[in-house]
Scaffold this motif. Sequence first.
Motif, PDB file in Angstrom:
ATOM      1  N   LEU A  47     -14.066 -17.909  63.438  1.00 28.93           N
ATOM      2  CA  LEU A  47     -12.605 -17.752  63.467  1.00 28.93           C
ATOM      3  C   LEU A  47     -11.953 -18.795  62.581  1.00 28.93           C
ATOM      4  O   LEU A  47     -11.042 -18.500  61.810  1.00 28.93           O
ATOM      5  N   ARG A  48     -12.468 -20.043  62.693  1.00 32.07           N
ATOM      6  CA  ARG A  48     -11.920 -21.099  61.833  1.00 32.07           C
ATOM      7  C   ARG A  48     -12.054 -20.678  60.369  1.00 32.07           C
ATOM      8  O   ARG A  48     -11.172 -20.868  59.553  1.00 32.07           O
ATOM      9  N   GLY A  49     -13.238 -20.087  60.052  1.00 27.40           N
ATOM     10  CA  GLY A  49     -13.473 -19.673  58.673  1.00 27.40           C
ATOM     11  C   GLY A  49     -12.475 -18.621  58.216  1.00 27.40           C
ATOM     12  O   GLY A  49     -11.909 -18.703  57.123  1.00 27.40           O
ATOM     13  N   VAL A  50     -12.225 -17.641  59.090  1.00 28.25           N
ATOM     14  CA  VAL A  50     -11.291 -16.569  58.733  1.00 28.25           C
ATOM     15  C   VAL A  50      -9.895 -17.132  58.491  1.00 28.25           C
ATOM     16  O   VAL A  50      -9.237 -16.837  57.486  1.00 28.25           O
ATOM     17  N   LEU A  51      -9.463 -17.979  59.411  1.00 31.29           N
ATOM     18  CA  LEU A  51      -8.105 -18.519  59.299  1.00 31.29           C
ATOM     19  C   LEU A  51      -8.001 -19.466  58.111  1.00 31.29           C
ATOM     20  O   LEU A  51      -6.995 -19.485  57.395  1.00 31.29           O
ATOM     21  N   ALA A  52      -9.066 -20.230  57.902  1.00 27.47           N
ATOM     22  CA  ALA A  52      -9.035 -21.180  56.783  1.00 27.47           C
ATOM     23  C   ALA A  52      -8.990 -20.434  55.456  1.00 27.47           C
ATOM     24  O   ALA A  52      -8.250 -20.819  54.539  1.00 27.47           O
ATOM     25  N   ASP A  53      -9.765 -19.366  55.340  1.00 31.09           N
ATOM     26  CA  ASP A  53      -9.736 -18.579  54.104  1.00 31.09           C
ATOM     27  C   ASP A  53      -8.345 -18.009  53.862  1.00 31.09           C
ATOM     28  O   ASP A  53      -7.832 -18.006  52.738  1.00 31.09           O
ATOM     29  N   HIS A  54      -7.733 -17.508  54.905  1.00 31.47           N
ATOM     30  CA  HIS A  54      -6.398 -16.923  54.787  1.00 31.47           C
ATOM     31  C   HIS A  54      -5.406 -17.984  54.341  1.00 31.47           C
ATOM     32  O   HIS A  54      -4.581 -17.777  53.444  1.00 31.47           O
ATOM     33  N   ALA A  55      -5.497 -19.162  54.965  1.00 29.70           N
ATOM     34  CA  ALA A  55      -4.583 -20.246  54.609  1.00 29.70           C
ATOM     35  C   ALA A  55      -4.828 -20.706  53.182  1.00 29.70           C
ATOM     36  O   ALA A  55      -3.891 -20.999  52.426  1.00 29.70           O
ATOM     37  N   ARG A  56      -6.090 -20.777  52.808  1.00 27.37           N
ATOM     38  CA  ARG A  56      -6.446 -21.222  51.463  1.00 27.37           C
ATOM     39  C   ARG A  56      -5.815 -20.294  50.425  1.00 27.37           C
ATOM     40  O   ARG A  56      -5.247 -20.720  49.432  1.00 27.37           O
ATOM     41  N   LEU A  57      -5.944 -18.997  50.685  1.00 24.96           N
ATOM     42  CA  LEU A  57      -5.413 -18.004  49.763  1.00 24.96           C
ATOM     43  C   LEU A  57      -3.899 -18.166  49.616  1.00 24.96           C
ATOM     44  O   LEU A  57      -3.359 -18.138  48.515  1.00 24.96           O
ATOM     45  N   ARG A  58      -3.216 -18.357  50.747  1.00 21.07           N
ATOM     46  CA  ARG A  58      -1.756 -18.499  50.679  1.00 21.07           C
ATOM     47  C   ARG A  58      -1.372 -19.790  49.955  1.00 21.07           C
ATOM     48  O   ARG A  58      -0.418 -19.836  49.185  1.00 21.07           O
ATOM     49  N   ALA A  59      -2.138 -20.849  50.197  1.00 21.73           N
ATOM     50  CA  ALA A  59      -1.807 -22.121  49.552  1.00 21.73           C
ATOM     51  C   ALA A  59      -2.019 -22.026  48.048  1.00 21.73           C
ATOM     52  O   ALA A  59      -1.196 -22.503  47.257  1.00 21.73           O
ATOM     53  N   LEU A  60      -3.103 -21.398  47.648  1.00 21.55           N
ATOM     54  CA  LEU A  60      -3.365 -21.249  46.211  1.00 21.55           C
ATOM     55  C   LEU A  60      -2.256 -20.449  45.555  1.00 21.55           C
ATOM     56  O   LEU A  60      -1.783 -20.790  44.463  1.00 21.55           O
ATOM     57  N   ALA A  61      -1.857 -19.364  46.214  1.00 24.61           N
ATOM     58  CA  ALA A  61      -0.807 -18.536  45.621  1.00 24.61           C
ATOM     59  C   ALA A  61       0.496 -19.326  45.531  1.00 24.61           C
ATOM     60  O   ALA A  61       1.206 -19.258  44.523  1.00 24.61           O
ATOM     61  N   ALA A  62       0.809 -20.092  46.595  1.00 21.93           N
ATOM     62  CA  ALA A  62       2.055 -20.868  46.582  1.00 21.93           C
ATOM     63  C   ALA A  62       2.019 -21.899  45.462  1.00 21.93           C
ATOM     64  O   ALA A  62       2.990 -22.094  44.725  1.00 21.93           O
ATOM     65  N   GLU A  63       0.883 -22.577  45.330  1.00 23.98           N
ATOM     66  CA  GLU A  63       0.766 -23.601  44.291  1.00 23.98           C
ATOM     67  C   GLU A  63       0.852 -22.971  42.911  1.00 23.98           C
ATOM     68  O   GLU A  63       1.459 -23.532  41.989  1.00 23.98           O
ATOM     69  N   ALA A  64       0.219 -21.820  42.797  1.00 25.48           N
ATOM     70  CA  ALA A  64       0.265 -21.133  41.500  1.00 25.48           C
ATOM     71  C   ALA A  64       1.703 -20.826  41.119  1.00 25.48           C
ATOM     72  O   ALA A  64       2.117 -21.030  39.973  1.00 25.48           O
ATOM     73  N   ARG A  65       2.465 -20.328  42.081  1.00 29.47           N
ATOM     74  CA  ARG A  65       3.868 -20.026  41.784  1.00 29.47           C
ATOM     75  C   ARG A  65       4.624 -21.299  41.462  1.00 29.47           C
ATOM     76  O   ARG A  65       5.428 -21.357  40.538  1.00 29.47           O
ATOM     77  N   ARG A  66       4.344 -22.377  42.219  1.00 33.57           N
ATOM     78  CA  ARG A  66       5.058 -23.639  41.994  1.00 33.57           C
ATOM     79  C   ARG A  66       4.789 -24.165  40.590  1.00 33.57           C
ATOM     80  O   ARG A  66       5.673 -24.691  39.923  1.00 33.57           O
ATOM     81  N   LEU A  67       3.553 -23.989  40.121  1.00 31.42           N
ATOM     82  CA  LEU A  67       3.195 -24.457  38.787  1.00 31.42           C
ATOM     83  C   LEU A  67       3.662 -23.501  37.705  1.00 31.42           C
ATOM     84  O   LEU A  67       3.428 -23.734  36.520  1.00 31.42           O
ATOM     85  N   GLY A  68       4.259 -22.419  38.135  1.00 34.27           N
ATOM     86  CA  GLY A  68       4.726 -21.469  37.142  1.00 34.27           C
ATOM     87  C   GLY A  68       3.603 -20.689  36.483  1.00 34.27           C
ATOM     88  O   GLY A  68       3.769 -20.138  35.395  1.00 34.27           O
TER      89      GLY A  68
END
Lengths: 638, 298
Positions: B72-93
């Motif tokens: 479960l930790r793995g599933v949630l961590a992967d989901h969070a990782r994906l959202r964080a990467l996308a957010a950072e990508a947008r922040r970096l333009g």
Amino acid sequence: MRFFAAGAVRLGLARSVRLCAAAALLSAIATPAVAQDGAGETADFNPDRNVYFGDTHIHTRNSFDAYIFNVRKTPDAAYRWAKGETVQHPAGFDMTIAGGPLDFYMVTDHAEYLGILRAMDTPGSDLSRVSRAQDMFSSDPVAITTAFQSVGASVRTGQKLDDIYNQELSDSVWAETVAAADRHNEPGVFTTFAAYEYTAVTTVADDGTFGGGNLHRNVFFADKAPARLFSTLDSTNPEDLWDWMDEQRALGFDAIAAPHNSNVSNGEMFKTETFGGEPLNAAYAEQRMRNEPLVEVTQVKGTSETHPSLSPNDEFADFEIYEALLGVYTVSEVNGGYVRQAYQLGLGLENEQGFNPYKFGLIAASDSHVVAGAYTEKDYWSKVGVVDGLPELRGSAPLGPSKDWSDEPTEGIPGQISNNAKNWFSRWSASGLTGVWAEENTRAALFAAFRRKETFATTGPRIRLRFFAGGDFDEALLDDPALVSKAYAGGATMGGDLVLDADAAPGFVVWAQGDPGSAPLQRLQVVKVTAEGERVYDVACAAGAPDAEHRCPDNGASVDLSTCEALGDGAAELKTLWRDPDRNPAERAAYYVRALENPTCRWSTWEALRNGTPPRPNRPLTLQERAYSSPIWVSPAG
Amino acid sequence: MAQFFALAALIFALYAAFAPALDPADRSAPAGAAKEPEETGERVIRITGAEATRLAALYVAEAKTAPDPAELRGVLADHARLRALAAEARRLGLDRADPVVERRLAQKLRRTLADPGVIAPPSDAVLAAWIAAHPERFRAPPRVSFDHVFFRGDGAEARMRQEAARTALAHAPDAWRDLGDSFMLGRQAGDLTLREVARRFGPDFAEALRDLPASAAWVGPVRSAFGAHLVRVTQTRLGGAPALAVIKARATEAWREEERRKRQAAAEAEVLSRYQIIIEPPDGPATAAISVDGLRSP
């Protein structure tokens, strides 16, 4: 007696239920019978037969996977496209067939969950309220993929998802599919068949995905079709499909199944034992040949003629080799995955045990999921809709910032896209079409040709092949104005059998005409397969004649990679009478023709050129389009 | 699990890019999803308890067993990782600097604009007028039927055979089936359009046949992609406008497709009209805004 484990009793009951249901529903899907008399029903009737080209493997929005790839086009759109109309790809660009309308076209949607995904996505429908549907069509990435994977896993394991499985809905979508085929069937002009895909997959790892080895078969009905289809949700054992097809044939619904992508079957397509692990026998061979007289040898997911490791002496064996199993990066087992080896296996079985389950003819198709096949390298749109609808997604244009393939992403979403492009889509092909010799363009005439295997496969261009073998054939026959009728009368043609006395010196008429819209021909070859091995002979050359090693001189054809212009001369037509220099009259052999065009740019090179970026490293830049005939099996008399 | 997320991430990325926005309201984030960092002004990726429950439930539905704590930790961590990467990508333009993302965003919008709603079929009068305005699309093309005698090869020997055949045919025009060489596609062609002739014989041959009338006399040699032919045109059929009943279904589909494209183009033009577009010449800055009227009207 075939052995299958837990499902045996259940299958027996289910089968008798299906028989009753089929009989009861017989009248629901009746279509007019086709005239069967010998005089023909159309103006182009030709007893020496005409050649017709078509695609036997196309998906529409009714397939569970196509719907997820954003495909929204119907079977009607598929047929209209094949007749020459322009249709939009899910990614928004236009698709128009090159080379003019096809003569026949088959929509073969997956029977498993046929039409279900669309119903799940239809606001207000019962299925749309199911939580699996809400996840599938939400905006949550994990929810979407979990839901999609669950459907794929169900197709693979055969375990129904009771919340979305709806046989009545799938039956009604099938009825519409059959009606669409009948609407577009125009004898003498354009032929359709009621058809579908049986989506069997081997088990690779039980990780809940649909990844695995491909055992899919496309099933096409001669004319009338039953109301209910046999899918992997009935049984995941293709031999059970054959049992069902035998039953349907007895009820008046004749059908043929054509397996495809043996290259990624993990070696399970052409084995020396049954699905359940029993030894092969004559009954198996008869049933397999009765139901699967044809194999789809080339399509988007690679070509299954042979593999360089199986045919080290064949300089052209490395054509569009694709080895990744479905949905995963795992490389397929090679043995058991290629038709030339299967022919050899079959001859060995015939010699030792008197039966041959691998005596099939060859056809080709695209397997496009966007209702339209991409047959030309120059105008290629691959097959899975939005998932590969851009050069970057197909792996022909780099994703990394420097645009020179040196810094391809490895992390996150871009990394996944890059990996899929590298392992799957960049290795896919612009293939293929089926060629058929039949008296006229009608269901009856084409289906009869399929049954007798008078077919050939091309990798996209409309190369035309003729192949005959006869005990009395000689060079004079080539110039005889009645060549074709005499060859039919005095010998065998592609797909057929020739039985010869020991002292016969057979001649093979090997003849190919290039597609005027494609590159010229470079050479004709005959591939000879026996139980002991194989040999490839060049038999006719665009420049000169084959040498003592049976190889054509280099005709100097090449490609200017800065423009993709094909350079050098070739032949519009090649025709020869060939004799086997290594003939052993006591030996059974299968001979088939392989015709090669001059080299041309591969689709990935065209796209790199248009994109202004370098082509991906470690992929072929050019290829030689080709056609493969069904074999002629030669055996000694007595 | 890695392979699952490989395909998962791919399908997400592309589905998100291409999902048809039939009803934009349906594409809103599921209830309980964290607000995007830009909206809150913080760099917080929050997976709510409701979301975590739902993800766990999906795992169960998929794997037919409950996840253990590590899974479960793995599933949630992967989901969070994906959202964080996308957010950072947008922040970096990264979305702005990436031509691939740009293309996909444009396609996504185009897809949104492409849904025209219901297009009612045209009346017979409207359809007939439209067909008349697009004669080339529905006009039946002229067709030709012909017999031909084919000669392979070039050179003196082939020409002699052609000459001999011409002489023979001049005396006995119907004794043609035994002359010349076999042709893969047969000796008779029935009712082909010139395009079909070109596909079978090559464009030069089709061109030569263009204005040949039906006649009992043999003409030629006519060159094709394959060699030389003596040809006798047995029938020509003029093209014509088919009756409405014959083409009605096809024409209606085509009319609706054109309507759909018109509406899509109008929607795109409306978007374009909200922007000032400046195109600099390749060397040096613009001296004045270049007229881009052509861009606005499709």
